[in-house]
Scaffold this active site. Structure first.
Site, PDB file in Angstrom:
ATOM      1  N   ASP A  33       0.852  -1.196   0.000  1.00  0.00           N
ATOM      2  CA  ASP A  33       0.000   0.000   0.000  1.00  0.00           C
ATOM      3  C   ASP A  33       0.887   1.246   0.000  1.00  0.00           C
ATOM      4  O   ASP A  33       1.908   1.301   0.678  1.00  0.00           O
ATOM      5  CB  ASP A  33      -0.918  -0.009   1.232  1.00  0.00           C
ATOM      6  CG  ASP A  33      -2.078   0.959   1.098  1.00  0.00           C
ATOM      7  OD1 ASP A  33      -3.219   0.484   0.956  1.00  0.00           O
ATOM      8  OD2 ASP A  33      -1.833   2.186   1.118  1.00  0.00           O
ATOM      9  N   HIS A 104     -10.208  -5.419  -3.658  1.00  0.00           N
ATOM     10  CA  HIS A 104      -8.891  -5.639  -3.057  1.00  0.00           C
ATOM     11  C   HIS A 104      -9.052  -6.089  -1.617  1.00  0.00           C
ATOM     12  O   HIS A 104      -9.965  -5.660  -0.916  1.00  0.00           O
ATOM     13  CB  HIS A 104      -8.022  -4.380  -3.115  1.00  0.00           C
ATOM     14  CG  HIS A 104      -8.690  -3.145  -2.591  1.00  0.00           C
ATOM     15  ND1 HIS A 104      -9.627  -2.449  -3.329  1.00  0.00           N
ATOM     16  CD2 HIS A 104      -8.565  -2.487  -1.413  1.00  0.00           C
ATOM     17  CE1 HIS A 104     -10.042  -1.406  -2.626  1.00  0.00           C
ATOM     18  NE2 HIS A 104      -9.425  -1.411  -1.443  1.00  0.00           N
TER      19      HIS A 104
HETATM   20  P1  5GP Z   1      -9.895   1.178   0.230  1.00  0.00           P
HETATM   21  O1  5GP Z   1     -10.236   2.349   1.088  1.00  0.00           O
HETATM   22  O2  5GP Z   1     -10.480   1.304  -1.160  1.00  0.00           O
HETATM   23  O3  5GP Z   1     -10.210  -0.134   0.873  1.00  0.00           O
HETATM   24  O4  5GP Z   1      -8.327   1.167   0.104  1.00  0.00           O
HETATM   25  C1  5GP Z   1      -7.613   1.713  -0.955  1.00  0.00           C
HETATM   26  C2  5GP Z   1      -6.144   1.636  -0.591  1.00  0.00           C
HETATM   27  O5  5GP Z   1      -5.402   1.881  -1.778  1.00  0.00           O
HETATM   28  C3  5GP Z   1      -5.695   2.660   0.441  1.00  0.00           C
HETATM   29  O6  5GP Z   1      -5.135   1.992   1.567  1.00  0.00           O
HETATM   30  C4  5GP Z   1      -4.660   3.504  -0.306  1.00  0.00           C
HETATM   31  O7  5GP Z   1      -3.578   3.885   0.503  1.00  0.00           O
HETATM   32  C5  5GP Z   1      -4.234   2.583  -1.430  1.00  0.00           C
HETATM   33  N1  5GP Z   1      -3.787   3.272  -2.626  1.00  0.00           N
HETATM   34  C6  5GP Z   1      -4.425   4.299  -3.266  1.00  0.00           C
HETATM   35  N2  5GP Z   1      -3.743   4.654  -4.364  1.00  0.00           N
HETATM   36  C7  5GP Z   1      -2.658   3.834  -4.431  1.00  0.00           C
HETATM   37  C8  5GP Z   1      -1.569   3.724  -5.361  1.00  0.00           C
HETATM   38  O8  5GP Z   1      -1.462   4.450  -6.343  1.00  0.00           O
HETATM   39  N3  5GP Z   1      -0.659   2.755  -5.101  1.00  0.00           N
HETATM   40  C9  5GP Z   1      -0.751   1.918  -4.031  1.00  0.00           C
HETATM   41  N4  5GP Z   1       0.202   0.998  -3.874  1.00  0.00           N
HETATM   42  N5  5GP Z   1      -1.764   2.003  -3.132  1.00  0.00           N
HETATM   43  C10 5GP Z   1      -2.701   2.949  -3.341  1.00  0.00           C
END
Ligand code: 5GP
Length: 120
Positions: A33, A104
């Site tokens: 992340d 994810h």
């Molecule tokens: P959600 O809130 O959708 O469950 O989690 C999305 C996750 O994606 C977050 O923890 C955020 O830090 C991660 N994230 C967002 N953009 C990117 C990116 O460009 N690269 C990576 N490796 N992680 C990302």
């Protein structure tokens, strides 16, 4: 909900933006992340276009589902998480706090993860 091909993980899968890969195979990509919430914070995504865990559960093949769970187990071993444990989260749609609309799993570990849900 239709799959949005402009989401950030779709761009990662197309190689349009870089990622710090932890594991990759035919069905799964796992990467660190970008803003880790724990000493270990790995995101595990299917390569297929699924918006969330519900969509994945309904439409993914048995091979894709097995590959995702196999990846979680493999990453737990790679990161030495299996003995002390870890947390796996699938935020789903608005009430689940999902920010990226490509399914994810978060794997979080390396320290106690605290309460399951914030009290605030
Ligand atoms: P959600 O809130 O959708 O469950 O989690 C999305 C996750 O994606 C977050 O923890 C955020 O830090 C991660 N994230 C967002 N953009 C990117 C990116 O460009 N690269 C990576 N490796 N992680 C990302």
């Amino acid at each position: 909900m239709a799959y949005d091909e402009s989401n950030i993980f779709a761009k990662i899968l197309r190689g349009e933006i870089p990622n710090d890969t932890v594991l990759e195979n035919q069905h799964v990509l796992a990467f660190n992340d970008i803003t880790p919430k724990a000493p270990v914070h790995v995101l595990v995504i299917p390569k297929g276009q699924y918006t969330d865990i519900h969509d994945f559960g309904q439409r993914a093949s048995s091979d894709e589902k097995a590959a995702l769970f196999d990846a979680v187990a493999e990453i737990a071993e790679m990161k030495n998480l299996e003995e002390e444990g870890f947390r796996t989260i699938a935020n789903t749609k608005s009430n689940g706090g999902q920010e990226v609309s490509h399914f994810h799993l978060h794997i979080l570990g390396g320290a106690p993860m605290g309460p399951m849900v914030s009290s605030s």
